[in-house]
Design a protein around this motif. Structure first.
Motif, short mmCIF file in Angstrom:
data_model
loop_
_atom_site.label_atom_id
_atom_site.label_comp_id
_atom_site.label_asym_id
_atom_site.label_seq_id
_atom_site.Cartn_x
_atom_site.Cartn_y
_atom_site.Cartn_z
N LYS A 11 -5.62 -21.97 -2.97
CA LYS A 11 -5.29 -22.72 -1.73
C LYS A 11 -3.95 -22.23 -1.22
CE LYS A 11 -5.59 -27.22 -0.05
NZ LYS A 11 -4.22 -28.01 -0.23
N GLU A 12 -3.11 -22.27 -2.16
CA GLU A 12 -1.67 -22.21 -1.79
C GLU A 12 -1.20 -21.07 -1.33
OE1 GLU A 12 -0.06 -23.91 -5.29
OE2 GLU A 12 -0.77 -26.10 -4.81
N SER A 102 15.37 -24.28 -5.00
CA SER A 102 14.64 -24.85 -5.84
C SER A 102 13.38 -25.51 -5.23
CB SER A 102 15.44 -25.91 -6.57
OG SER A 102 14.36 -26.38 -7.42
N GLN A 103 12.17 -25.03 -5.58
CA GLN A 103 10.80 -25.49 -5.00
C GLN A 103 10.97 -26.99 -5.16
OE1 GLN A 103 7.51 -27.40 -4.22
NE2 GLN A 103 7.96 -27.05 -6.75
N SER A 104 11.18 -27.17 -6.45
CA SER A 104 10.92 -28.85 -6.81
C SER A 104 12.38 -29.74 -6.54
CB SER A 104 10.78 -29.14 -8.58
OG SER A 104 11.68 -28.50 -9.33
N GLY A 105 13.57 -28.93 -6.63
CA GLY A 105 14.62 -29.80 -6.52
C GLY A 105 14.97 -30.55 -7.94
N GLU A 106 14.48 -30.07 -9.06
CA GLU A 106 14.55 -31.11 -9.97
C GLU A 106 15.00 -29.99 -11.24
OE1 GLU A 106 14.72 -34.10 -9.87
OE2 GLU A 106 13.89 -34.33 -8.01
N THR A 107 15.09 -28.72 -11.18
CA THR A 107 15.31 -27.86 -12.21
C THR A 107 16.71 -28.09 -12.86
OG1 THR A 107 13.95 -26.20 -11.25
CG2 THR A 107 15.57 -25.39 -12.61
N ALA A 108 16.64 -28.35 -14.26
CA ALA A 108 17.81 -28.64 -14.81
C ALA A 108 18.87 -27.84 -14.79
CB ALA A 108 17.40 -29.18 -16.42
N ASP A 109 18.51 -26.38 -15.23
CA ASP A 109 19.68 -25.35 -15.23
C ASP A 109 20.01 -25.40 -14.13
OD1 ASP A 109 18.80 -24.48 -17.60
OD2 ASP A 109 16.92 -23.41 -16.79
N SER A 110 19.64 -25.55 -12.63
CA SER A 110 20.33 -25.46 -11.46
C SER A 110 21.08 -26.80 -11.38
CB SER A 110 19.16 -25.39 -10.45
OG SER A 110 18.65 -24.20 -10.49
N ALA A 147 6.76 -26.65 3.11
CA ALA A 147 5.61 -25.79 2.53
C ALA A 147 4.27 -26.58 2.23
CB ALA A 147 5.90 -24.78 1.25
N GLY A 148 4.40 -27.91 2.16
CA GLY A 148 3.40 -28.64 1.58
C GLY A 148 3.63 -28.74 0.01
N PRO A 149 2.87 -29.81 -0.51
CA PRO A 149 2.99 -29.94 -2.18
C PRO A 149 2.38 -28.59 -2.68
CG PRO A 149 1.86 -31.69 -1.23
CD PRO A 149 1.99 -30.78 -0.09
N GLU A 150 3.38 -28.09 -3.83
CA GLU A 150 2.95 -26.91 -4.42
C GLU A 150 2.48 -27.47 -6.01
OE1 GLU A 150 4.39 -22.43 -4.45
OE2 GLU A 150 5.45 -23.67 -6.10
N ILE A 151 1.09 -27.21 -6.11
CA ILE A 151 0.83 -27.77 -7.32
C ILE A 151 0.43 -27.08 -8.54
CG2 ILE A 151 -1.18 -29.32 -8.41
CD1 ILE A 151 0.09 -30.97 -6.02
N SER A 152 0.08 -25.75 -8.07
CA SER A 152 -0.07 -24.71 -9.04
C SER A 152 1.11 -24.52 -9.87
CB SER A 152 -0.55 -23.64 -8.57
OG SER A 152 -1.05 -22.56 -9.70
N VAL A 153 1.41 -24.26 -11.22
CA VAL A 153 2.53 -24.17 -11.97
C VAL A 153 3.10 -22.69 -11.25
CG1 VAL A 153 3.43 -23.08 -14.11
CG2 VAL A 153 2.04 -25.16 -14.02
N ALA A 158 6.02 -21.53 -2.05
CA ALA A 158 7.34 -21.89 -1.88
C ALA A 158 8.23 -20.36 -1.95
CB ALA A 158 7.87 -22.38 -3.31
N TYR A 159 7.67 -19.49 -2.60
CA TYR A 159 8.50 -18.19 -2.73
C TYR A 159 8.77 -17.49 -1.16
CZ TYR A 159 9.56 -12.92 -3.25
OH TYR A 159 9.73 -11.70 -3.29
N THR A 160 7.62 -17.65 -0.63
CA THR A 160 7.43 -17.13 0.91
C THR A 160 8.32 -17.91 1.70
OG1 THR A 160 5.26 -17.76 1.15
CG2 THR A 160 5.75 -15.25 0.54
#
Ligand code: M6R
Length: 359
Positions: A11-12, A102-110, A147-153, A158-160
């Motif tokens: 879908k994504e 960051s797609q999620s905005g939550e990545t700890a490394d970043s 991009a709307g919610p990205e659910i798939s791991v 999000a990349y494009t």
């Protein structure tokens, strides 16, 4: 809700043409001029170097962004893996400006990098899909991916979207500095072509399913090769295949292969060449032939204007700076179908979480 789709990932992938149209309408006015906060542009213009910091797929989108910022805005740009930058910071330019992807905005490394650079008093922008996410709140500026919610791991749209927002920002910066390359870059028209091109590729998905069944389902290792921007897409394409099909896949700079790694090519090893850049197309083709001479099964992803009769996947032409927006789509589909054909859980690959909140 994934509606009639078997998996969110498909879908994504299919949503990407609409994401392109949405970004075009959100960030470009009717004359095609970027609509970007002037404070942000001023802050970047006061810096002498951009540092893009990200992980995984977002890092790969950052690599593509480097070309955009350097060619359209003439700002020197470095791209760093967040987990490395955090504990081994390079000597910085006098006036660095940071961009977190960051797609999620939550990545700890970043986030670790962001905390450090905030402490040092440097300014930053977060490009993210999630409003009010941690990285967005803790940096000075935010641009949303819409991009709307990205659910798939496995990250796809999000990349494009990240590459597109980088292109918009690079054009805005270049135009405000009267850089000719930015002024001549008709991004609005290009994004229209990209959206149509993406649609044409997803409409032909069955061809890629066939390639998957024929060459990948039973493979234990594979390669994506390319040069420059095509190399960056090779990295992303191989990550996609690895994470959901569990086939070892290396993304390689095509000229570097013969310096050692070509020893891994055996009869039937799939090697995919990405060929979208006119200045290196011939070289990548020779490198593919070198692998073929060692038994590889080669597959090409190339643009219409560079295509030869026996190319496998031909994508529509767009500006050479934006070809990743199209060349990645067959790779996303190949990863999807290979995972599906192996009977794996496409959206929830083993050992992985959607957002990585530990270092
Ligand atoms: O949310 P982020 O963009 O910060 O996530 C970064 C990576 O964890 C992420 O892109 C990961 O590599 C994906 N699973 C790749 O498909």
């Amino acid at each position: 809700d994934k509606g009639t789709y078997p998996y969110y990932m498909l879908k994504e992938i299919d949503e990407q043409p609409n994401v392109m149209r949405k970004l075009s309408s959100k960030y470009l006015n009717s004359d095609g001029k970027p609509v970007v906060d002037n404070d942000l542009l001023d802050a970047i213009k006061q810096s002498d170097r951009l540092y893009i910091v990200a992980a995984g797929t977002s890092y790969h989108a950052g690599l593509v962004g480097k070309n955009l910022f350097e060619k359209l805005a003439q700002v020197p740009t470095e791209v760093h893996v967040a987990s490395e930058f955090a504990y081994n910071m390079p000597l910085l330019a006098d006036k660095p400006f940071f961009i977190f992807l960051s797609q999620s905005g939550e990545t700890a490394d970043s986030r670790e990098v962001l905390v450090n650079i905030n402490r040092l008093g440097y300014k930053s922008l977060t490009i993210t899909n999630v409003e009010n996410s941690t990285l967005s709140r803790e940096s000075n500026y935010t641009l949303l991916l819409h991009a709307g919610p990205e659910i798939s791991v496995a990250s796809t749209k999000a990349y494009t979207a990240q590459i597109t927002v980088e292109a918009i920002l690079a054009k805005a910066l270049g135009e405000s500095d009267n850089v000719e390359a930015a002024q001549n870059f008709n991004l609005k028209q290009q994004l229209g072509l990209v959206a149509t091109g993406m649609q044409a590729i997803v409409d032909e998905k069955e061809t890629i399913n066939e390639l998957s069944k024929k060459y990948f389902v039973n493979a234990n290792r594979s390669f994506y090769i390319g040069r420059g921007i095509d190399y960056f897409v090779s990295l992303e394409s191989s990550l996609k295949l690895k994470e959901i099909s569990y086939i070892l896949a290396e993304g390689f700079a095509s000229g570097e292969l013969k310096h050692g790694t070509i020893a891994l090519i055996e009869k039937g090893t799939p090697v995919i060449g990405i060929i979208t850049q006119s200045n290196t197309a011939g070289l990548t083709r020779s490198n593919l032939e070198e692998t073929m001479a060692r038994g590889a099964k080669t597959i090409t992803i190339t643009t219409e204007s560079l295509a030869k009769d026996n190319d496998d996947i031909v994508i529509p032409d767009v500006d050479e700076l934006l070809t990743p927006l199209l060349s990645v789509i067959p790779a996303q589909l190949l990863a999807y179908y290979t995972s599906l054909n192996k009977g794996l859980d496409v959206d929830h690959p083993r050992n992985l979480a959607k957002s990585v909140t530990v270092q």
